[in-house]
Motif scaffolding. Structure first.
Motif, PDB file in Angstrom:
ATOM      1  N   ASP A 338       0.828  -1.211   0.000  1.00 43.76           N
ATOM      2  CA  ASP A 338       0.000   0.000   0.000  1.00 43.76           C
ATOM      3  C   ASP A 338       0.861   1.259   0.000  1.00 43.76           C
ATOM      4  O   ASP A 338       0.471   2.290  -0.534  1.00 43.76           O
ATOM      5  N   LEU A 339       2.041   1.161   0.628  1.00 45.10           N
ATOM      6  CA  LEU A 339       2.946   2.314   0.751  1.00 45.10           C
ATOM      7  C   LEU A 339       4.359   1.853   0.450  1.00 45.10           C
ATOM      8  O   LEU A 339       4.821   0.847   0.989  1.00 45.10           O
ATOM      9  N   VAL A 340       5.068   2.590  -0.427  1.00 47.29           N
ATOM     10  CA  VAL A 340       6.432   2.231  -0.818  1.00 47.29           C
ATOM     11  C   VAL A 340       7.374   3.352  -0.386  1.00 47.29           C
ATOM     12  O   VAL A 340       7.206   4.508  -0.786  1.00 47.29           O
ATOM     13  N   ILE A 341       8.365   3.003   0.440  1.00 46.33           N
ATOM     14  CA  ILE A 341       9.338   3.966   0.962  1.00 46.33           C
ATOM     15  C   ILE A 341      10.720   3.591   0.450  1.00 46.33           C
ATOM     16  O   ILE A 341      11.123   2.429   0.500  1.00 46.33           O
ATOM     17  N   VAL A 342      11.458   4.592  -0.025  1.00 49.06           N
ATOM     18  CA  VAL A 342      12.835   4.382  -0.472  1.00 49.06           C
ATOM     19  C   VAL A 342      13.768   5.233   0.384  1.00 49.06           C
ATOM     20  O   VAL A 342      13.554   6.434   0.548  1.00 49.06           O
ATOM     21  N   VAL A 343      14.800   4.596   0.935  1.00 50.51           N
ATOM     22  CA  VAL A 343      15.865   5.311   1.634  1.00 50.51           C
ATOM     23  C   VAL A 343      17.077   5.300   0.713  1.00 50.51           C
ATOM     24  O   VAL A 343      17.511   4.233   0.272  1.00 50.51           O
ATOM     25  N   ALA A 344      17.606   6.476   0.414  1.00 44.97           N
ATOM     26  CA  ALA A 344      18.701   6.589  -0.554  1.00 44.97           C
ATOM     27  C   ALA A 344      19.954   7.152   0.109  1.00 44.97           C
ATOM     28  O   ALA A 344      19.872   8.050   0.954  1.00 44.97           O
ATOM     29  N   HIS A 345      21.096   6.626  -0.271  1.00 45.41           N
ATOM     30  CA  HIS A 345      22.392   7.146   0.194  1.00 45.41           C
ATOM     31  C   HIS A 345      23.066   7.774  -1.010  1.00 45.41           C
ATOM     32  O   HIS A 345      23.404   7.074  -1.968  1.00 45.41           O
ATOM     33  N   VAL A 374      13.589   9.277   1.126  1.00 50.54           N
ATOM     34  CA  VAL A 374      14.327   9.945   2.201  1.00 50.54           C
ATOM     35  C   VAL A 374      15.807   9.628   2.044  1.00 50.54           C
ATOM     36  O   VAL A 374      16.189   8.457   1.978  1.00 50.54           O
ATOM     37  N   GLY A 375      16.635  10.675   1.979  1.00 48.01           N
ATOM     38  CA  GLY A 375      18.043  10.493   1.689  1.00 48.01           C
ATOM     39  C   GLY A 375      18.968  10.794   2.848  1.00 48.01           C
ATOM     40  O   GLY A 375      18.583  11.390   3.853  1.00 48.01           O
ATOM     41  N   GLY A 376      20.216  10.365   2.691  1.00 50.64           N
ATOM     42  CA  GLY A 376      21.263  10.628   3.657  1.00 50.64           C
ATOM     43  C   GLY A 376      22.619  10.548   3.005  1.00 50.64           C
ATOM     44  O   GLY A 376      22.722  10.276   1.811  1.00 50.64           O
ATOM     45  N   LYS A 388       5.145  15.528  -7.888  1.00 47.68           N
ATOM     46  CA  LYS A 388       4.005  14.711  -8.305  1.00 47.68           C
ATOM     47  C   LYS A 388       3.203  14.189  -7.111  1.00 47.68           C
ATOM     48  O   LYS A 388       2.778  13.030  -7.073  1.00 47.68           O
ATOM     49  N   GLY A 389       3.038  15.070  -6.117  1.00 49.20           N
ATOM     50  CA  GLY A 389       2.251  14.696  -4.946  1.00 49.20           C
ATOM     51  C   GLY A 389       2.980  13.820  -3.948  1.00 49.20           C
ATOM     52  O   GLY A 389       2.362  13.311  -3.009  1.00 49.20           O
ATOM     53  N   LYS A 390       4.303  13.642  -4.103  1.00 46.25           N
ATOM     54  CA  LYS A 390       5.097  12.791  -3.210  1.00 46.25           C
ATOM     55  C   LYS A 390       6.229  13.627  -2.594  1.00 46.25           C
ATOM     56  O   LYS A 390       6.811  14.488  -3.255  1.00 46.25           O
ATOM     57  N   TRP A 391       6.548  13.324  -1.328  1.00 46.54           N
ATOM     58  CA  TRP A 391       7.595  14.067  -0.630  1.00 46.54           C
ATOM     59  C   TRP A 391       8.951  13.397  -0.804  1.00 46.54           C
ATOM     60  O   TRP A 391       9.083  12.175  -0.721  1.00 46.54           O
ATOM     61  N   ILE A 392       9.957  14.246  -1.043  1.00 42.32           N
ATOM     62  CA  ILE A 392      11.354  13.812  -1.130  1.00 42.32           C
ATOM     63  C   ILE A 392      12.142  14.635  -0.113  1.00 42.32           C
ATOM     64  O   ILE A 392      12.120  15.865  -0.150  1.00 42.32           O
ATOM     65  N   PHE A 415      12.425  13.618  10.609  1.00 40.90           N
ATOM     66  CA  PHE A 415      11.494  13.873   9.503  1.00 40.90           C
ATOM     67  C   PHE A 415      10.299  12.948   9.712  1.00 40.90           C
ATOM     68  O   PHE A 415      10.431  11.729   9.661  1.00 40.90           O
ATOM     69  N   GLN A 416       9.142  13.540   9.942  1.00 37.79           N
ATOM     70  CA  GLN A 416       7.959  12.764  10.312  1.00 37.79           C
ATOM     71  C   GLN A 416       6.898  12.835   9.212  1.00 37.79           C
ATOM     72  O   GLN A 416       6.490  13.921   8.803  1.00 37.79           O
ATOM     73  N   ALA A 417       6.493  11.669   8.739  1.00 38.27           N
ATOM     74  CA  ALA A 417       5.437  11.574   7.724  1.00 38.27           C
ATOM     75  C   ALA A 417       4.223  10.884   8.320  1.00 38.27           C
ATOM     76  O   ALA A 417       4.364   9.971   9.129  1.00 38.27           O
ATOM     77  N   ASN A 418       3.049  11.343   7.929  1.00 37.07           N
ATOM     78  CA  ASN A 418       1.814  10.634   8.270  1.00 37.07           C
ATOM     79  C   ASN A 418       1.152  10.257   6.957  1.00 37.07           C
ATOM     80  O   ASN A 418       0.859  11.125   6.129  1.00 37.07           O
ATOM     81  N   CYS A 419       0.927   8.964   6.754  1.00 38.55           N
ATOM     82  CA  CYS A 419       0.476   8.470   5.459  1.00 38.55           C
ATOM     83  C   CYS A 419      -0.823   7.682   5.595  1.00 38.55           C
ATOM     84  O   CYS A 419      -0.959   6.830   6.479  1.00 38.55           O
TER      85      CYS A 419
END
Length: 472
Positions: A338-345, A374-376, A388-392, A415-419
């Motif tokens: 239902d929800l796809v999260i990507v953590v990027a380095h 969400v990056g680091g 496009k309606g998505k947070w980076i 960084f707090q998201a509510n989905c």
């Protein structure tokens, strides 16, 4: 002929007593009838109020999460024990060249272990319990039948959505380890209160192998090794998942990676982005929260050596110099979650503006199906984008780390998201200071100034006094 007066008087009294008795009987009957009606009504109302379905719905409602960002002193000067951030020879031009044997780019990714990614359940007290693999045929539904499963989700839970906290780079080595040996491994999280226990999901970037063994990687300026005590403390603080693919996860070789995966499993912390082969490295960790299936993936565009990349049956990290594998993994996860999260380095160290490769990859990830990116790696905060309606969020900075003389590396945030279940997310920034081995809430003027800085770093976005981001 009438009876004597005395007899008539007695007869009237007798008739009067009879009438009174009849009236009393009638009144008692009426009172009894009213009482029976009242009892019947009361019983009916009680049955209605204690209807099992209604009672279960009420009991399933959880309190709305509140940010616990009060308390704590701020750090205003370099610590006498401070040491420079680990540096790299990363290509600051952001080229697409593959790393060579001499490169020391940074990367961070989370990995499922050899048995597949695991989910962890956050109980009411915030304590983690390992739960069944979300990819199995017995994936948790709302019956809560599996041991350690999260509380069954009700309509009221789904309406509130899931609250997810993201933090930046975490390591417990060098000066940090020396400090924690004295103050205890709970010290890094003492100023957080219950923030990570009250949310639904807490995700960090674990930038260190966790092992007692291994062999130091050659040709690296900084080589990390952290105690398993750190993972026990992270689990107690409320962490649910970590991203592993970075330029430090193989600092102690494959042996260190194997130990890290084993300890993460032991403490019930999910992971993604690195593994014992290519399939494991690119596989998402699936987590179930409030009836939502969440896919967490990690990719890195900072890899010290080509041999660190997971390839075929070779252990390593999921890299994104060539984004083909990452894009395919996101597309596959999109079909299952239902929800796809990507953590990027990615990105350049101590640079507050994302480079072209960060922006390009972030947009590719969203286009492939990511709902949050969400990056680091830069060790400093970078801005956010609404694409496009998505947070980076391009860089979350350091969180639990050594303290350098570069003041910008002292600034960090949760960084707090509510989905919601239809994958619509909000974004909020909670300012913190990254002290030596401890995250400390920013208060008052420091809090205000950091939110103003985040607005400046985020073209087209503004942050209000509570840290809530919105397109301007």
């Amino acid at each position: 002929m009438y009876p004597p007066r005395s007899k008539r008087s007695v007869q009237k009294k007798k008739e009067k007593r009879i009438r009174k008795r009849r009236i009393w009987i009638i009144n008692l009957v009426l009172i009894a009838a009213i009482g029976l009606v009242g009892i019947y009504y009361a019983v009916g109302m009680q049955e209605q109020q204690t209807d099992p379905a209604d009672q279960e719905t009420v009991m399933s409602q959880e309190p709305v999460n509140e940010d616990d960002s009060k308390g704590g002193d701020q750090l205003h000067s370099p610590d006498p024990n401070s040491e420079p951030d680990h540096t790299s020879d990363e290509d600051s031009s952001g080229s697409n060249e593959q790393p060579t044997g001499n490169s020391d780019d940074e990367s961070d990714v989370n990995t499922p272990d050899a048995t597949g990614s695991e989910t962890t359940g956050k109980t009411d007290s915030g304590t983690k319990k390992p739960v069944e693999n979300a990819t199995s045929s017995s994936t948790k539904e709302n019956d809560g039948a599996e041991a350690g499963a999260t509380k069954p989700s009700k309509p009221s839970d789904s309406a509130k959505g899931v609250t997810i906290n993201f933090v930046g780079d975490i390591q417990f080595s060098g000066k940090v380890a020396e400090l924690l040996d004295k103050k205890g491994y709970e010290y890094p999280f003492e100023k957080l209160g219950s923030l990570f226990k009250d949310d639904d999901l807490t995700i960090g970037n674990l930038e260190t192998p966790v092992t007692f063994g291994g062999t130091d990687a050659a040709d690296k300026t900084y080589v990390y090794k952290s105690s398993p005590k750190a993972l026990a403390a992270m689990a107690s603080a409320g962490f649910d998942a970590v991203n592993l693919a970075n330029n430090h996860i193989l600092d102690q070789g494959v042996e260190g990676l194997v130990d890290t995966l084993a300890y993460l499993k032991e403490y019930g912390i999910a992971h993604t982005g690195a593994g014992m082969n290519q399939d494991e490295a690119y596989a998402p960790a699936y987590l179930e929260r409030k009836g939502m299936k969440i896919a967490l993936l990690g990719f890195s565009r900072v890899v010290p050596k080509a041999s660190w990349k997971a390839n075929g049956n070779r252990a390593g990290v999921a890299e994104a110099y060539d984004s083909t594998g990452a894009v395919k993994a996101i597309q596959d996860a999109r079909q299952k979650a239902d929800l796809v999260i990507v953590v990027a380095h990615w990105g350049e160290e101590r640079v507050s503006t994302p480079n072209n490769d960060q922006t390009r990859l972030a947009h590719e990830f969203v286009d492939a199906g990511a709902d949050l990116v969400v990056g680091g790696h830069p060790h400093v905060l970078q801005g956010v984008e609404y694409y496009k309606g998505k947070w980076i969020a391009y860089s979350t900075g350091n969180f639990i780390f050594s303290k350098s003389t570069t003041e910008e590396t002292w600034k960090t945030a949760v960084f707090q998201a509510n989905c919601s279940k239809d994958a619509k997310c909000s974004m909020k920034v909670i300012p913190y200071e990254a002290g030596l081995g401890q995250a400390v809430p920013m208060l008052d003027e420091a809090n205000k100034l950091l939110l103003e800085q985040m607005t400046q770093l985020s073209p087209g976005i503004r942050f209000d006094a509570n840290g809530v981001a919105s397109p301007s």
